[in-house]
Scaffold this motif. Structure first.
Motif, PDB file in Angstrom:
ATOM      1  N   ALA A  61       1.138  -0.919   0.092  1.00 25.44           N
ATOM      2  CA  ALA A  61       0.064   0.119  -0.156  1.00 25.44           C
ATOM      3  C   ALA A  61       0.608   0.951  -0.454  1.00 25.44           C
ATOM      4  N   THR A  62       2.004   1.165   1.153  1.00 20.96           N
ATOM      5  CA  THR A  62       3.047   2.115   0.582  1.00 20.96           C
ATOM      6  C   THR A  62       3.653   2.270  -0.441  1.00 20.96           C
ATOM      7  N   ALA A  66       2.196   1.552  -2.856  1.00 27.00           N
ATOM      8  CA  ALA A  66       1.696   1.806  -4.508  1.00 27.00           C
ATOM      9  C   ALA A  66       1.163   4.011  -4.405  1.00 27.00           C
ATOM     10  N   LEU A  67       1.036   4.440  -3.349  1.00 31.80           N
ATOM     11  CA  LEU A  67       1.185   5.724  -2.836  1.00 31.80           C
ATOM     12  C   LEU A  67       1.990   6.064  -3.783  1.00 31.80           C
ATOM     13  N   GLN A  68       3.048   5.642  -3.209  1.00 33.70           N
ATOM     14  CA  GLN A  68       4.066   6.601  -3.363  1.00 33.70           C
ATOM     15  C   GLN A  68       4.820   6.250  -5.014  1.00 33.70           C
ATOM     16  N   VAL A  69       3.389   5.757  -5.502  1.00 31.55           N
ATOM     17  CA  VAL A  69       3.541   5.286  -7.385  1.00 31.55           C
ATOM     18  C   VAL A  69       3.337   6.147  -8.046  1.00 31.55           C
ATOM     19  N   ARG A  70       1.567   6.722  -7.129  1.00 32.38           N
ATOM     20  CA  ARG A  70       0.660   7.072  -7.538  1.00 32.38           C
ATOM     21  C   ARG A  70       0.888   8.557  -7.168  1.00 32.38           C
ATOM     22  N   LEU A  71       1.964   9.142  -5.694  1.00 35.22           N
ATOM     23  CA  LEU A  71       2.108  10.269  -5.466  1.00 35.22           C
ATOM     24  C   LEU A  71       3.296  11.348  -7.026  1.00 35.22           C
ATOM     25  N   SER A  72       4.445  10.401  -7.248  1.00 37.93           N
ATOM     26  CA  SER A  72       5.494  10.178  -8.353  1.00 37.93           C
ATOM     27  C   SER A  72       4.598  11.424  -9.579  1.00 37.93           C
ATOM     28  N   GLU A  73       3.563   9.891  -9.934  1.00 38.47           N
ATOM     29  CA  GLU A  73       2.981  10.116 -11.425  1.00 38.47           C
ATOM     30  C   GLU A  73       2.349  11.469 -10.945  1.00 38.47           C
ATOM     31  N   LEU A  74       1.608  11.609  -9.948  1.00 35.73           N
ATOM     32  CA  LEU A  74       0.740  12.972 -10.040  1.00 35.73           C
ATOM     33  C   LEU A  74       2.381  13.900  -9.862  1.00 35.73           C
ATOM     34  N   ALA A  75       2.985  14.558  -9.584  1.00 38.36           N
ATOM     35  CA  ALA A  75       3.791  14.850  -9.257  1.00 38.36           C
ATOM     36  C   ALA A  75       4.277  15.351 -10.823  1.00 38.36           C
ATOM     37  N   THR A  76       5.037  14.367 -11.443  1.00 38.22           N
ATOM     38  CA  THR A  76       5.396  13.905 -12.677  1.00 38.22           C
ATOM     39  C   THR A  76       4.165  15.041 -13.470  1.00 38.22           C
ATOM     40  N   ARG A  84      -2.762  13.979   2.044  1.00 39.40           N
ATOM     41  CA  ARG A  84      -2.718  13.142   2.810  1.00 39.40           C
ATOM     42  C   ARG A  84      -3.686  11.928   3.756  1.00 39.40           C
ATOM     43  N   GLU A  85      -3.482  11.398   2.842  1.00 40.59           N
ATOM     44  CA  GLU A  85      -4.008   9.628   2.484  1.00 40.59           C
ATOM     45  C   GLU A  85      -2.550   8.764   3.090  1.00 40.59           C
ATOM     46  N   ALA A  86      -1.516   9.368   2.840  1.00 43.37           N
ATOM     47  CA  ALA A  86       0.108   8.941   3.254  1.00 43.37           C
ATOM     48  C   ALA A  86       0.541   9.125   4.448  1.00 43.37           C
ATOM     49  N   CYS A  87       0.223  10.831   5.068  1.00 43.07           N
ATOM     50  CA  CYS A  87      -0.292  10.984   6.322  1.00 43.07           C
ATOM     51  C   CYS A  87      -0.363  10.148   7.190  1.00 43.07           C
TER      52      CYS A  87
END
Length: 88
Positions: A5-6, A8-18, A48-51
């Protein structure tokens, strides 16, 4: 905390930052501000979800397009997650 889950969240954050960087660098993009605010809102929600996943306190403020006060909270959340070994 589930490591998948961690990740997956990191990948999604990276995609949005890109995507945010792509929008910032393309002055010809139609409705650029609209796209940027939409992606920024999704990025903030994932932060917020990651936090929450890591047990950090977060402000559950509703999304409000164009508010700059959220920048400080976003920066705090990014720093807190980075201090806990998150990267994206």
């Amino acid at each position: 905390m589930d490591p998948l889950a961690t990740l997956a969240l990191q990948v999604r954050l990276s995609e949005l930052a890109t995507e945010l960087r792509r929008i910032e660098s393309d002055p010809r993009l139609f409705a650029r501000a609209h796209h940027y605010l939409a992606v920024q809102g999704a990025y903030d929600a994932l932060l917020r979800e990651a936090c929450r996943l890591t047990g950090l306190a977060v402000e559950d403020a509703p999304l409000r397009a164009g508010l700059r006060a959220r920048d400080e909270e976003r920066f705090r959340e990014e720093l807190e997650l980075s201090e806990r070994g998150w990267s994206w």
